[in-house]
Scaffold this motif. Structure first.
Motif, PDB file in Angstrom:
ATOM      1  N   PHE A   1       0.811  -1.206   0.000  1.00  0.00           N
ATOM      2  CA  PHE A   1       0.000   0.000   0.000  1.00  0.00           C
ATOM      3  C   PHE A   1       0.847   1.259   0.000  1.00  0.00           C
ATOM      4  O   PHE A   1       0.457   2.274  -0.576  1.00  0.00           O
ATOM      5  CB  PHE A   1      -0.995  -0.002   1.162  1.00  0.00           C
ATOM      6  CG  PHE A   1      -2.163  -0.895   0.910  1.00  0.00           C
ATOM      7  CD1 PHE A   1      -3.065  -0.587  -0.091  1.00  0.00           C
ATOM      8  CD2 PHE A   1      -2.348  -2.054   1.635  1.00  0.00           C
ATOM      9  CE1 PHE A   1      -4.150  -1.412  -0.348  1.00  0.00           C
ATOM     10  CE2 PHE A   1      -3.425  -2.894   1.379  1.00  0.00           C
ATOM     11  CZ  PHE A   1      -4.324  -2.572   0.394  1.00  0.00           C
ATOM     12  N   ALA A   2       2.028   1.215   0.618  1.00  0.00           N
ATOM     13  CA  ALA A   2       2.926   2.367   0.558  1.00  0.00           C
ATOM     14  C   ALA A   2       3.373   2.607  -0.882  1.00  0.00           C
ATOM     15  O   ALA A   2       3.396   3.746  -1.354  1.00  0.00           O
ATOM     16  CB  ALA A   2       4.125   2.145   1.464  1.00  0.00           C
ATOM     17  N   LEU A   3       3.698   1.543  -1.587  1.00  0.00           N
ATOM     18  CA  LEU A   3       4.090   1.689  -2.987  1.00  0.00           C
ATOM     19  C   LEU A   3       2.920   2.146  -3.845  1.00  0.00           C
ATOM     20  O   LEU A   3       3.076   2.974  -4.742  1.00  0.00           O
ATOM     21  CB  LEU A   3       4.644   0.368  -3.521  1.00  0.00           C
ATOM     22  CG  LEU A   3       6.017  -0.034  -3.010  1.00  0.00           C
ATOM     23  CD1 LEU A   3       6.376  -1.416  -3.518  1.00  0.00           C
ATOM     24  CD2 LEU A   3       7.057   0.975  -3.421  1.00  0.00           C
ATOM     25  N   LEU A   4       1.758   1.628  -3.565  1.00  0.00           N
ATOM     26  CA  LEU A   4       0.588   1.943  -4.374  1.00  0.00           C
ATOM     27  C   LEU A   4       0.136   3.387  -4.200  1.00  0.00           C
ATOM     28  O   LEU A   4      -0.149   4.083  -5.180  1.00  0.00           O
ATOM     29  CB  LEU A   4      -0.559   0.990  -4.023  1.00  0.00           C
ATOM     30  CG  LEU A   4      -1.827   1.135  -4.841  1.00  0.00           C
ATOM     31  CD1 LEU A   4      -1.560   0.738  -6.287  1.00  0.00           C
ATOM     32  CD2 LEU A   4      -2.929   0.280  -4.254  1.00  0.00           C
TER      33      LEU A   4
ATOM     34  N   LEU B   1       3.908   9.038 -11.435  1.00  0.00           N
ATOM     35  CA  LEU B   1       2.977   9.556 -12.442  1.00  0.00           C
ATOM     36  C   LEU B   1       3.208  11.049 -12.680  1.00  0.00           C
ATOM     37  O   LEU B   1       3.264  11.505 -13.831  1.00  0.00           O
ATOM     38  CB  LEU B   1       1.538   9.302 -12.002  1.00  0.00           C
ATOM     39  CG  LEU B   1       0.464   9.741 -12.971  1.00  0.00           C
ATOM     40  CD1 LEU B   1       0.532   8.885 -14.226  1.00  0.00           C
ATOM     41  CD2 LEU B   1      -0.896   9.631 -12.337  1.00  0.00           C
ATOM     42  N   LEU B   2       3.364  11.826 -11.617  1.00  0.00           N
ATOM     43  CA  LEU B   2       3.620  13.256 -11.766  1.00  0.00           C
ATOM     44  C   LEU B   2       4.960  13.510 -12.453  1.00  0.00           C
ATOM     45  O   LEU B   2       5.086  14.400 -13.289  1.00  0.00           O
ATOM     46  CB  LEU B   2       3.595  13.946 -10.400  1.00  0.00           C
ATOM     47  CG  LEU B   2       2.221  14.060  -9.753  1.00  0.00           C
ATOM     48  CD1 LEU B   2       2.356  14.632  -8.352  1.00  0.00           C
ATOM     49  CD2 LEU B   2       1.312  14.924 -10.591  1.00  0.00           C
TER      50      LEU B   2
END
Length: 93
Positions: free
Chosen positions: A24-27, A35-36
């Motif tokens: 979840f940290a990676l996600l 993405l940015l």
């Protein structure tokens, strides 16, 4: 001691909890940052491609194609202008 399940030994549930937190940290942290970063470089690349081969209009200073006879921004005729000799670009220029 790991629990036996068939012929496999399963680790304690704490290990799965840490893997879940890592996933979840990676996600939710790393993926938006990547993405940015990708959007930034794509926009920079398009801006670079858009400016290639353009010259400024002598009237309004907008970038136009060198072969243009009429500026697409100010709609004024472009007179004969001397063509600057193309110099080879080095790696760091």
């Amino acid at each position: 001691m790991p629990k036996r399940w068939g012929v496999l030994y399963l680790p304690d549930m704490a290990v799965f909890r840490y893997l879940e937190l890592l996933f979840f940290a990676l996600l939710f942290v790393a993926a938006p940052l990547l993405l940015l970063y990708g959007v930034y470089w794509i926009r920079a690349w398009f801006a670079m491609v858009e400016k290639q081969g353009r010259v400024p209009c002598p009237h309004c200073a907008e970038l136009i194609q060198p072969e243009a006879r009429i500026c697409r921004y100010c709609q004024r005729e472009i007179g004969e202008r001397p063509i600057a000799p193309k110099t080879p670009r080095g790696l760091f220029q």
